[in-house]
Design a protein around this motif. Structure first.
Motif, PDB file in Angstrom:
ATOM      1  N   THR A  46     -26.279   8.275 -12.688  1.00  0.00           N
ATOM      2  CA  THR A  46     -26.980   7.473 -11.675  1.00  0.00           C
ATOM      3  C   THR A  46     -28.190   6.777 -12.300  1.00  0.00           C
ATOM      4  OG1 THR A  46     -28.287   9.371 -10.857  1.00  0.00           O
ATOM      5  CG2 THR A  46     -26.199   8.893  -9.733  1.00  0.00           C
ATOM      6  N   PHE A  47     -27.903   6.110 -13.408  1.00  0.00           N
ATOM      7  CA  PHE A  47     -28.963   5.441 -14.163  1.00  0.00           C
ATOM      8  C   PHE A  47     -29.578   4.318 -13.332  1.00  0.00           C
ATOM      9  CE2 PHE A  47     -30.770   2.594 -17.348  1.00  0.00           C
ATOM     10  CZ  PHE A  47     -31.429   3.500 -18.178  1.00  0.00           C
ATOM     11  N   LYS A  48     -30.887   4.264 -13.268  1.00  0.00           N
ATOM     12  CA  LYS A  48     -31.595   3.255 -12.479  1.00  0.00           C
ATOM     13  C   LYS A  48     -31.469   1.886 -13.147  1.00  0.00           C
ATOM     14  CE  LYS A  48     -36.275   2.919 -12.149  1.00  0.00           C
ATOM     15  NZ  LYS A  48     -36.789   1.528 -12.097  1.00  0.00           N
ATOM     16  N   ALA A  49     -31.012   0.905 -12.390  1.00  0.00           N
ATOM     17  CA  ALA A  49     -30.757  -0.414 -12.965  1.00  0.00           C
ATOM     18  C   ALA A  49     -31.966  -1.347 -12.925  1.00  0.00           C
ATOM     19  CB  ALA A  49     -29.586  -1.085 -12.246  1.00  0.00           C
ATOM     20  N   THR A  50     -32.930  -1.059 -12.047  1.00  0.00           N
ATOM     21  CA  THR A  50     -34.037  -2.001 -11.861  1.00  0.00           C
ATOM     22  C   THR A  50     -35.234  -1.680 -12.746  1.00  0.00           C
ATOM     23  OG1 THR A  50     -34.764  -0.653  -9.983  1.00  0.00           O
ATOM     24  CG2 THR A  50     -33.422  -2.596  -9.495  1.00  0.00           C
ATOM     25  N   ALA A  51     -35.769  -2.702 -13.380  1.00  0.00           N
ATOM     26  CA  ALA A  51     -36.947  -2.563 -14.234  1.00  0.00           C
ATOM     27  C   ALA A  51     -38.200  -2.734 -13.371  1.00  0.00           C
ATOM     28  CB  ALA A  51     -36.916  -3.618 -15.340  1.00  0.00           C
ATOM     29  N   THR A  52     -38.895  -1.635 -13.123  1.00  0.00           N
ATOM     30  CA  THR A  52     -40.057  -1.654 -12.236  1.00  0.00           C
ATOM     31  C   THR A  52     -41.207  -0.847 -12.831  1.00  0.00           C
ATOM     32  OG1 THR A  52     -39.449   0.364 -11.033  1.00  0.00           O
ATOM     33  CG2 THR A  52     -38.492  -1.719 -10.241  1.00  0.00           C
ATOM     34  N   ALA A  53     -42.341  -0.896 -12.153  1.00  0.00           N
ATOM     35  CA  ALA A  53     -43.515  -0.128 -12.583  1.00  0.00           C
ATOM     36  C   ALA A  53     -43.256   1.374 -12.538  1.00  0.00           C
ATOM     37  CB  ALA A  53     -44.712  -0.484 -11.706  1.00  0.00           C
ATOM     38  N   HIS A  65     -51.267  -7.947 -11.523  1.00  0.00           N
ATOM     39  CA  HIS A  65     -50.356  -8.915 -12.155  1.00  0.00           C
ATOM     40  C   HIS A  65     -49.507  -8.149 -13.168  1.00  0.00           C
ATOM     41  CE1 HIS A  65     -48.718 -12.684 -13.447  1.00  0.00           C
ATOM     42  NE2 HIS A  65     -49.121 -12.497 -14.689  1.00  0.00           N
ATOM     43  N   PHE A  66     -48.530  -7.418 -12.638  1.00  0.00           N
ATOM     44  CA  PHE A  66     -47.716  -6.528 -13.458  1.00  0.00           C
ATOM     45  C   PHE A  66     -46.748  -7.303 -14.338  1.00  0.00           C
ATOM     46  CE2 PHE A  66     -43.874  -3.899 -14.041  1.00  0.00           C
ATOM     47  CZ  PHE A  66     -44.439  -2.799 -14.685  1.00  0.00           C
ATOM     48  N   CYS A  67     -46.840  -7.087 -15.639  1.00  0.00           N
ATOM     49  CA  CYS A  67     -45.923  -7.711 -16.607  1.00  0.00           C
ATOM     50  C   CYS A  67     -45.116  -6.598 -17.247  1.00  0.00           C
ATOM     51  CB  CYS A  67     -46.710  -8.478 -17.665  1.00  0.00           C
ATOM     52  SG  CYS A  67     -45.663  -9.145 -18.977  1.00  0.00           S
ATOM     53  N   TYR A  68     -43.828  -6.539 -16.926  1.00  0.00           N
ATOM     54  CA  TYR A  68     -42.986  -5.416 -17.353  1.00  0.00           C
ATOM     55  C   TYR A  68     -42.972  -5.258 -18.875  1.00  0.00           C
ATOM     56  CZ  TYR A  68     -39.139  -2.083 -17.504  1.00  0.00           C
ATOM     57  OH  TYR A  68     -38.388  -0.949 -17.722  1.00  0.00           O
ATOM     58  N   ALA A  69     -42.789  -6.348 -19.600  1.00  0.00           N
ATOM     59  CA  ALA A  69     -42.693  -6.258 -21.059  1.00  0.00           C
ATOM     60  C   ALA A  69     -43.969  -5.680 -21.673  1.00  0.00           C
ATOM     61  CB  ALA A  69     -42.397  -7.630 -21.657  1.00  0.00           C
ATOM     62  N   GLU A  70     -45.101  -6.222 -21.278  1.00  0.00           N
ATOM     63  CA  GLU A  70     -46.368  -5.775 -21.859  1.00  0.00           C
ATOM     64  C   GLU A  70     -46.713  -4.347 -21.438  1.00  0.00           C
ATOM     65  OE1 GLU A  70     -48.055  -7.262 -24.178  1.00  0.00           O
ATOM     66  OE2 GLU A  70     -46.721  -9.002 -24.177  1.00  0.00           O
ATOM     67  N   GLU A  71     -46.469  -4.041 -20.172  1.00  0.00           N
ATOM     68  CA  GLU A  71     -46.826  -2.705 -19.670  1.00  0.00           C
ATOM     69  C   GLU A  71     -45.927  -1.622 -20.289  1.00  0.00           C
ATOM     70  OE1 GLU A  71     -49.382  -1.871 -17.959  1.00  0.00           O
ATOM     71  OE2 GLU A  71     -50.023  -3.562 -16.732  1.00  0.00           O
ATOM     72  N   THR A  72     -44.640  -1.923 -20.464  1.00  0.00           N
ATOM     73  CA  THR A  72     -43.760  -0.912 -21.062  1.00  0.00           C
ATOM     74  C   THR A  72     -44.021  -0.771 -22.558  1.00  0.00           C
ATOM     75  OG1 THR A  72     -41.991  -2.581 -21.194  1.00  0.00           O
ATOM     76  CG2 THR A  72     -41.902  -1.004 -19.351  1.00  0.00           C
ATOM     77  N   LYS A  73     -44.499  -1.827 -23.188  1.00  0.00           N
ATOM     78  CA  LYS A  73     -44.890  -1.712 -24.600  1.00  0.00           C
ATOM     79  C   LYS A  73     -46.050  -0.727 -24.736  1.00  0.00           C
ATOM     80  CE  LYS A  73     -46.449  -4.396 -28.621  1.00  0.00           C
ATOM     81  NZ  LYS A  73     -47.756  -3.756 -28.863  1.00  0.00           N
ATOM     82  N   LEU A  74     -47.040  -0.876 -23.878  1.00  0.00           N
ATOM     83  CA  LEU A  74     -48.190   0.031 -23.904  1.00  0.00           C
ATOM     84  C   LEU A  74     -47.760   1.457 -23.571  1.00  0.00           C
ATOM     85  CD1 LEU A  74     -50.816  -2.209 -22.032  1.00  0.00           C
ATOM     86  CD2 LEU A  74     -50.774  -1.680 -24.483  1.00  0.00           C
ATOM     87  N   ALA A  75     -46.854   1.585 -22.599  1.00  0.00           N
ATOM     88  CA  ALA A  75     -46.379   2.908 -22.196  1.00  0.00           C
ATOM     89  C   ALA A  75     -45.561   3.555 -23.311  1.00  0.00           C
ATOM     90  CB  ALA A  75     -45.543   2.799 -20.921  1.00  0.00           C
ATOM     91  N   TRP A  76     -44.745   2.759 -23.990  1.00  0.00           N
ATOM     92  CA  TRP A  76     -43.972   3.275 -25.121  1.00  0.00           C
ATOM     93  C   TRP A  76     -44.903   3.780 -26.225  1.00  0.00           C
ATOM     94  CZ3 TRP A  76     -43.548   0.733 -30.058  1.00  0.00           C
ATOM     95  CH2 TRP A  76     -42.702   1.387 -30.951  1.00  0.00           C
ATOM     96  N   GLY A 124     -41.621  -3.672 -28.404  1.00  0.00           N
ATOM     97  CA  GLY A 124     -42.241  -2.682 -29.275  1.00  0.00           C
ATOM     98  C   GLY A 124     -41.202  -1.739 -29.837  1.00  0.00           C
ATOM     99  N   PHE A 125     -40.404  -1.156 -28.972  1.00  0.00           N
ATOM    100  CA  PHE A 125     -39.343  -0.243 -29.423  1.00  0.00           C
ATOM    101  C   PHE A 125     -38.163  -1.004 -30.010  1.00  0.00           C
ATOM    102  CE2 PHE A 125     -35.209   1.688 -28.278  1.00  0.00           C
ATOM    103  CZ  PHE A 125     -35.236   2.764 -29.144  1.00  0.00           C
ATOM    104  N   ALA A 126     -37.670  -2.019 -29.312  1.00  0.00           N
ATOM    105  CA  ALA A 126     -36.445  -2.708 -29.726  1.00  0.00           C
ATOM    106  C   ALA A 126     -36.687  -4.065 -30.384  1.00  0.00           C
ATOM    107  CB  ALA A 126     -35.515  -2.886 -28.523  1.00  0.00           C
ATOM    108  N   PHE A 127     -37.830  -4.650 -30.147  1.00  0.00           N
ATOM    109  CA  PHE A 127     -38.128  -5.965 -30.723  1.00  0.00           C
ATOM    110  C   PHE A 127     -39.618  -6.249 -30.628  1.00  0.00           C
ATOM    111  CE2 PHE A 127     -37.771  -6.671 -26.232  1.00  0.00           C
ATOM    112  CZ  PHE A 127     -38.693  -7.664 -25.937  1.00  0.00           C
ATOM    113  N   THR A 128     -40.072  -7.137 -31.490  1.00  0.00           N
ATOM    114  CA  THR A 128     -41.419  -7.719 -31.373  1.00  0.00           C
ATOM    115  C   THR A 128     -41.281  -9.196 -31.722  1.00  0.00           C
ATOM    116  OG1 THR A 128     -42.045  -7.407 -33.699  1.00  0.00           O
ATOM    117  CG2 THR A 128     -42.481  -5.552 -32.191  1.00  0.00           C
ATOM    118  N   HIS A 129     -42.340  -9.944 -31.572  1.00  0.00           N
ATOM    119  CA  HIS A 129     -42.300 -11.363 -31.915  1.00  0.00           C
ATOM    120  C   HIS A 129     -41.968 -11.541 -33.398  1.00  0.00           C
ATOM    121  CE1 HIS A 129     -43.231 -15.638 -31.682  1.00  0.00           C
ATOM    122  NE2 HIS A 129     -43.942 -15.501 -32.794  1.00  0.00           N
ATOM    123  N   GLU A 130     -42.480 -10.643 -34.219  1.00  0.00           N
ATOM    124  CA  GLU A 130     -42.254 -10.730 -35.659  1.00  0.00           C
ATOM    125  C   GLU A 130     -40.907 -10.135 -36.064  1.00  0.00           C
ATOM    126  OE1 GLU A 130     -44.966  -9.224 -34.319  1.00  0.00           O
ATOM    127  OE2 GLU A 130     -46.315 -10.954 -34.500  1.00  0.00           O
TER     128      GLU A 130
END
Length: 272
Positions: A46-53, A65-76, A124-130
């Motif tokens: 029952t894997f959760k499909a939605t990307a949320t806070a 102003h929640f930004c999923y990419a930036e916030e999950t990078k910090l959380a990771w 951060g985990f799977a990709f970065t700009h570089e």
């Protein structure tokens, strides 16, 4: 040589499905080949499909102003992603090969599998700009799509009503897998198994089992390296690369075709 580790990310609701049989075949053959195989059965989990806070434990940096990419990078970085994401990231970190097994829904993966990609492949985990594309974080890993279609092969041709399957696969294989650096193996496509006799389905599975025996030794699909693009000019193909291919009949890839005819089987077979 140490045993290779394989992760199968599997999305089908029924254990009686062709997708389930393809998944089971992969587990059996790869295990017999000496691999350690783990399966993420997304519906069973029952894997959760939605990307949320809710994917972050504790407070977020900017709730207004929640930004999923930036916030999950910090959380990771802080070890504050939820346990389900962390566990899938562990599996992915350990894997040498990832197989995505699914029925094609609306020309792409089912929502639950797209949710796995959205939530597990965090910044951060799977990709970065570089670190992306040919210089991506997972450049030492292989990945592939293995899926069933509802339409027959002729419908997914250049002249078919669904259009060229190579074009359909470009966003998934280039935009997700190769973007994260994966070496992308040619897809395993089971054309309309629900519309063929049981003997034909058996033949499909036999072909898959044969391929699985040499899968880890296959060459990946070809993608244009990142250094062929000018980062200071909007990541446009460098003039010298364009000149090199100017006289050729086909473009570089399905997505980067230089106004030429699309290269046949670019997203379906290695070495073309």
């Amino acid at each position: 040589m140490a045993s290779k580790k394989v992760l199968i990310v599997y999305a089908h609701q029924s254990s009686g499905s062709f997708n389930s049989a393809a998944k089971d075949a992969a587990v059996e053959v790869l295990t017999a080949e000496g691999c350690t195989v783990e399966v993420s059965d997304l519906y069973a989990m029952t894997f959760k499909a939605t990307a949320t806070a809710e994917d972050i434990t504790g407070k977020v940096k900017n709730a207004d102003h929640f930004c999923y990419a930036e916030e999950t990078k910090l959380a990771w970085e802080a070890g504050k992603l939820t346990a389900d994401i962390t566990e899938e990231q562990r599996k992915l970190t350990e894997a040498d090969l990832v197989i995505f097994q699914f029925p094609m829904y609306w020309f792409t993966v089912p929502a639950i599998m797209k949710g796995w990609m959205d939530r597990v492949l965090t910044l951060g985990f799977a990709f970065t700009h570089e670190k992306r594309y040919s210089q991506g974080i997972f450049k030492d890993k292989k990945a592939m799509l293995s899926f069933t279609t509802g339409s027959q092969e002729s419908m997914f041709s250049a002249n078919g009503i669904n259009g060229d399957m190579n074009v359909t696969l470009w966003p998934l294989q280039n935009g997700i897998l190769h973007y994260c650096g994966f070496q992308v193996l040619a897809p395993q496509i089971f054309w309309a198994p629900s519309h063929v006799p049981s003997e034909a389905r058996g033949t499909m599975l036999e072909g898959w089992c044969t391929r699985l025996q040499g899968l880890l030794g296959e060459n990946p699909l070809a993608f244009t390296p990142l250094d062929c693009f000018d980062g200071e000019k909007g990541y446009q193909l460098k003039p010298e690369v364009q000149e090199k291919h100017a006289a050729k009949e086909f473009g570089l890839t399905v997505g980067i075709h230089l106004g030429k005819a699309l290269p046949p089987n670019n997203q379906m077979k290695a070495g073309v």
